[in-house]
Scaffold this motif. Structure first.
Motif, mmCIF file in Angstrom:
data_model
loop_
_atom_site.group_PDB
_atom_site.id
_atom_site.type_symbol
_atom_site.label_atom_id
_atom_site.label_comp_id
_atom_site.label_asym_id
_atom_site.label_seq_id
_atom_site.Cartn_x
_atom_site.Cartn_y
_atom_site.Cartn_z
ATOM 1 N N THR A 1 0.847 -1.189 0.000
ATOM 2 C CA THR A 1 0.000 0.000 0.000
ATOM 3 C C THR A 1 0.886 1.244 0.000
ATOM 4 N N PHE A 2 0.512 2.212 -0.826
ATOM 5 C CA PHE A 2 1.322 3.405 -1.043
ATOM 6 C C PHE A 2 0.520 4.663 -0.733
ATOM 7 N N TYR A 3 1.219 5.694 -0.266
ATOM 8 C CA TYR A 3 0.633 7.018 -0.258
ATOM 9 C C TYR A 3 0.550 7.510 -1.697
ATOM 10 N N ALA A 4 -0.507 8.251 -2.006
ATOM 11 C CA ALA A 4 -0.655 8.840 -3.339
ATOM 12 C C ALA A 4 -0.393 10.337 -3.253
ATOM 13 N N ASP A 5 0.426 10.855 -4.178
ATOM 14 C CA ASP A 5 0.553 12.301 -4.248
ATOM 15 C C ASP A 5 -0.605 12.858 -5.076
ATOM 16 N N SER A 6 -0.669 14.167 -5.218
ATOM 17 C CA SER A 6 -1.822 14.788 -5.875
ATOM 18 C C SER A 6 -1.925 14.435 -7.353
ATOM 19 N N THR A 7 -0.818 13.980 -7.964
ATOM 20 C CA THR A 7 -0.835 13.609 -9.385
ATOM 21 C C THR A 7 -1.125 12.130 -9.605
ATOM 22 N N LEU A 8 -1.231 11.358 -8.498
ATOM 23 C CA LEU A 8 -1.442 9.904 -8.571
ATOM 24 C C LEU A 8 -0.355 9.214 -9.388
ATOM 25 N N ASN A 9 0.872 9.688 -9.268
ATOM 26 C CA ASN A 9 1.984 9.068 -9.988
ATOM 27 C C ASN A 9 2.204 7.626 -9.556
ATOM 28 N N THR A 10 1.912 7.323 -8.280
ATOM 29 C CA THR A 10 2.079 5.946 -7.808
ATOM 30 C C THR A 10 1.147 5.013 -8.564
ATOM 31 N N ARG A 11 -0.099 5.424 -8.725
ATOM 32 C CA ARG A 11 -1.051 4.608 -9.487
ATOM 33 C C ARG A 11 -0.621 4.506 -10.941
ATOM 34 N N ARG A 12 -0.178 5.608 -11.511
ATOM 35 C CA ARG A 12 0.241 5.613 -12.924
ATOM 36 C C ARG A 12 1.402 4.651 -13.148
ATOM 37 N N TYR A 13 2.324 4.585 -12.215
ATOM 38 C CA TYR A 13 3.486 3.705 -12.322
ATOM 39 C C TYR A 13 3.051 2.251 -12.493
ATOM 40 N N PHE A 14 2.105 1.825 -11.657
ATOM 41 C CA PHE A 14 1.665 0.431 -11.726
ATOM 42 C C PHE A 14 0.682 0.182 -12.870
ATOM 43 N N GLU A 15 -0.004 1.226 -13.333
ATOM 44 C CA GLU A 15 -0.793 1.097 -14.564
ATOM 45 C C GLU A 15 0.118 0.769 -15.746
ATOM 46 N N ILE A 16 1.223 1.481 -15.836
ATOM 47 C CA ILE A 16 2.187 1.236 -16.917
ATOM 48 C C ILE A 16 2.719 -0.184 -16.830
ATOM 49 N N TRP A 17 3.021 -0.641 -15.610
ATOM 50 C CA TRP A 17 3.536 -2.006 -15.436
ATOM 51 C C TRP A 17 2.475 -3.015 -15.855
ATOM 52 N N GLN A 18 1.237 -2.817 -15.423
ATOM 53 C CA GLN A 18 0.178 -3.739 -15.833
ATOM 54 C C GLN A 18 -0.032 -3.726 -17.345
ATOM 55 N N ASN A 19 0.127 -2.577 -17.972
ATOM 56 C CA ASN A 19 -0.053 -2.491 -19.423
ATOM 57 C C ASN A 19 1.021 -3.248 -20.192
ATOM 58 N N SER A 20 2.129 -3.566 -19.518
ATOM 59 C CA SER A 20 3.146 -4.405 -20.167
ATOM 60 C C SER A 20 2.760 -5.876 -20.119
ATOM 61 N N VAL A 21 1.784 -6.207 -19.269
ATOM 62 C CA VAL A 21 1.316 -7.597 -19.160
ATOM 63 C C VAL A 21 0.305 -7.895 -20.262
ATOM 64 N N VAL A 22 -0.682 -7.021 -20.403
ATOM 65 C CA VAL A 22 -1.771 -7.216 -21.356
ATOM 66 C C VAL A 22 -1.921 -5.956 -22.193
ATOM 67 N N ASN A 23 -2.023 -6.125 -23.505
ATOM 68 C CA ASN A 23 -2.313 -5.002 -24.382
ATOM 69 C C ASN A 23 -3.790 -4.638 -24.223
ATOM 70 N N VAL A 24 -4.043 -3.447 -23.674
ATOM 71 C CA VAL A 24 -5.412 -3.086 -23.311
ATOM 72 C C VAL A 24 -6.322 -2.933 -24.521
ATOM 73 N N HIS A 25 -5.759 -2.668 -25.681
ATOM 74 C CA HIS A 25 -6.590 -2.432 -26.863
ATOM 75 C C HIS A 25 -7.124 -3.721 -27.494
ATOM 76 N N ASN A 26 -6.323 -4.790 -27.429
ATOM 77 C CA ASN A 26 -6.775 -6.041 -28.046
ATOM 78 C C ASN A 26 -6.783 -7.220 -27.061
ATOM 79 N N ASN A 27 -6.444 -6.966 -25.783
ATOM 80 C CA ASN A 27 -6.496 -7.970 -24.727
ATOM 81 C C ASN A 27 -5.554 -9.146 -24.966
ATOM 82 N N SER A 28 -4.478 -8.924 -25.708
ATOM 83 C CA SER A 28 -3.497 -9.987 -25.946
ATOM 84 C C SER A 28 -2.402 -9.937 -24.885
#
Length: 202
Positions: free
Chosen positions: A102-129
């Motif tokens: 669990t992380f503190y979030a700053d006002s820009t939600l950079n912590t959430r964005r960081y892990f969104e980018i990591w998750q997007n390397s797992v699955v291509n969100v546009h075609n679900n591959s």
């Protein structure tokens, strides 16, 4: 000196380096190498994902925001065996459960964005591959510290990736600190002192 005093003296001798405190730790996160595919999510492609690592965590900003963590468990799976009518359990494999941070979030939600980018390397969100395992996994280091801030124990999560990026609650009635919760899956963990002996081809 009576027996009770001897036991107390022995206890303090064994604890001469101090007692471990759960609030003394540090974490090291690194984004994976990224996806080698021009059709993959832009921010998760090779090169781009490392730029994002430098952008969000080059100074350890993500690492320091982690206010709750855990050392992982290791479970030996076993079955019941009987010999001379006496039952006992025999191990046959080991398993590892996901670890939550669990992380503190700053006002820009950079912590959430960081892990969104990591998750997007797992699955291509546009075609679900799905992408290749080696493209979206990365090792995570967890260290416990003494009162002077020195590393005392370390665990490496091998080939980790964010299994769950939890929902982030928003509410007019809540003026508290916003948190980001992430659960990582991983292949296995090892003590960092033992990690030098691991063949990383496994």
């Amino acid at each position: 000196m009576n027996k009770s005093d001897l036991q107390l003296q022995k206890f303090f001798t064994e604890m001469r380096k101090g007692i471990g405190k759960p609030n003394r730790y540090r974490i090291e996160f690194n984004l994976p190498i990224g996806v080698n595919d021009v059709e993959a999510n832009w921010e998760s492609r090779r090169g781009n994902i490392q730029s994002n690592q430098n952008k969000f965590n080059a100074t350890g900003a993500i690492n320091i925001m982690c206010h709750t963590a855990m050392l992982p468990e290791r479970l030996l799976q076993s079955y019941e065996q009987k010999q001379m009518i006496v039952p006992y359990r025999v191990p046959y494999t080991q398993s590892y459960n996901p670890v939550t941070f669990t992380f503190y979030a700053d006002s820009t939600l950079n912590t959430r964005r960081y892990f969104e980018i990591w998750q997007n390397s797992v699955v291509n969100v546009h075609n679900n591959s799905l992408n290749f395992y080696s493209e979206f996994t990365s090792d995570v280091n967890i260290y416990t510290l003494d009162v002077e801030g020195n590393d005392t124990y370390g665990v490496k999560l091998i080939k980790a990736y964010p299994l769950t990026l939890a929902a982030t609650d928003l509410s007019y009635s809540n003026d508290g600190v916003q948190n980001i919760t992430v659960t990582l899956s991983y292949k296995y963990w090892t003590n960092i002192e033992d990690n030098r002996e691991i063949n990383r081809t496994v």
